[in-house]
Scaffold this active site. Structure first.
Site, PDB file in Angstrom:
ATOM      1  N   ASP A 140       0.839  -1.198   0.000  1.00  0.00           N
ATOM      2  CA  ASP A 140       0.000   0.000   0.000  1.00  0.00           C
ATOM      3  C   ASP A 140       0.879   1.256   0.000  1.00  0.00           C
ATOM      4  O   ASP A 140       1.892   1.319   0.691  1.00  0.00           O
ATOM      5  CB  ASP A 140      -0.889  -0.034   1.249  1.00  0.00           C
ATOM      6  N   SER A 162     -11.992   4.005   2.985  1.00  0.00           N
ATOM      7  CA  SER A 162     -13.394   3.600   2.861  1.00  0.00           C
ATOM      8  C   SER A 162     -13.917   2.764   4.015  1.00  0.00           C
ATOM      9  O   SER A 162     -14.846   1.975   3.850  1.00  0.00           O
ATOM     10  CB  SER A 162     -13.604   2.864   1.530  1.00  0.00           C
TER      11      SER A 162
END
Length: 345
Positions: free
Chosen positions: A83, A234
């Site tokens: 990431d 999210s």
């Protein structure tokens, strides 16, 4: 089952119209929780490691825990994703370490705080794509800066987040620019900016269209229908876990995340990967606080950690089911990285 590439998994998700939650992992309990929920629901998995996770646990430890997960759950396809890579060198190190997917976050400079310019983003992302695709590894790029349309602040998680106040234009991906970016870089997936941000404090109220631009997803998807879209920041910030944390001594102010129903709208219009971290953190923290408070004489940390794992597993299972992942793992047949490298050529 062998680790698979992000491209293979998201191609499958695109073909069958579902989204895949991508969970940030830092330790054994989180990986256990995710894999147990995946096994229970027959769901494919994306396990992703941020720079903070790699610093906390050590890249070798994380890699071997993921390999252990693949060995223990041979029927579950797993993507090991890096990431928010800060540079081509970071991505190269992850590729050499065995990651099957990397993110080059060229929306920020290498300090991961200074917003970059468009040409810089294109250049570093293109270089990573050339390097990664040569060995079959997938690449996720980012266009636009994550940040709250409500406050103009990016939020910060694991050292990643633009400093200062951002303009609305910086926090909303331009659809036409997205088309150009994909054409010039060759990314497999694109993280887009629609008003979400890292961390628990995303919105001061349940988000509506003025602070969460879900409709922008459709506009972007129409420009790049063959590129998988990614929603960062999210987590939905479950209110029930906030209440448990507060009930057992925690001090978290009122905050709201991205509602699951809004994520589902995104999945219907091209979102295939949905990044989630905070929800697992909240569930584990709430479960640990509750466990320790209910038995003050207990000193075996495994009891609290088992409670934490159970809490995390419940959140993960709900996301697998909501996003349409459940029942998909057994339909995926792994494609070797060498074969993918040939495909990219």
């Amino acid at each position: 089952m062998a680790l698979i590439s992000l491209r293979q998994l998201l191609d499958h998700a695109g073909e069958f119209g579902y989204g895949v939650p991508a969970f940030n992992v830092n330790n054994l309990e989180q990986i256990h929780a995710i894999m147990e929920a995946a096994e229970e629901t027959d769901s494919p998995v994306i396990l992703q490691a941020s720079a903070g996770a790699r610093k906390y646990a050590g890249e070798a430890y994380l890699r071997h825990m993921v390999l252990a997960a693949a060995e223990t759950h041979p029927d579950i396809p797993i993507v090991l994703h890096q990431d928010h890579g800060s540079s081509p060198a970071v991505c190269q190190a992850s590729i050499r370490s065995g990651f099957t997917s990397v993110m080059m976050d060229g929306s920020l400079r290498e300090d991961m705080k200074t917003p970059s310019d468009y040409d810089y983003n294109v250049d570093v992302t293109r270089r990573v794509c050339e390097m990664a695709h040569a060995v079959g590894v997938s690449v996720e790029g980012e266009l636009g800066c994550l940040g709250s349309l409500e406050t103009g602040q990016a939020g910060e998680e694991d050292g990643v987040g633009a400093a200062g106040t951002l303009s609305h234009d910086m926090m909303l991906t331009d659809p036409a620019q997205a088309r150009d970016f994909v054409a010039r870089t060759g990314v497999d997936a694109l993280a887009i900016a629609i008003g979400t941000s890292h961390g628990a404090y995303k919105f001061s109220r349940k988000p509506t269209g003025d602070i969460l631009a879900i409709d922008r997803i459709r506009e972007i998807h129409e420009q790049i229908p063959d590129t998988h879209l990614v929603m960062h920041g999210s987590s939905s910030v479950p209110q029930e876990w906030l209440e448990i944390i507060r009930q057992y001594g925690g001090d978290i102010k009122e905050t709201y995340g991205v509602p699951v129903e809004e994520i589902l709208r995104g999945i219907k219009t091209g979102v295939r990967k949905v990044n989630i971290d905070t929800d697992i953190r909240l569930a584990m923290t709430g479960a640990i606080r509750k466990s320790l408070a209910e038995d003050r004489s207990e000193f075996d940390p495994r009891k609290a950690l088992l409670a934490a794992k159970k809490g995390a597993r419940s959140v993960v299972k709900l996301r697998f089911e909501a996003f349409g992942c459940a029942g998909q793992a057994s339909k995926i047949k792994p494609i070797a990285m060498e074969q993918l490298a040939q495909w990219y050529r």
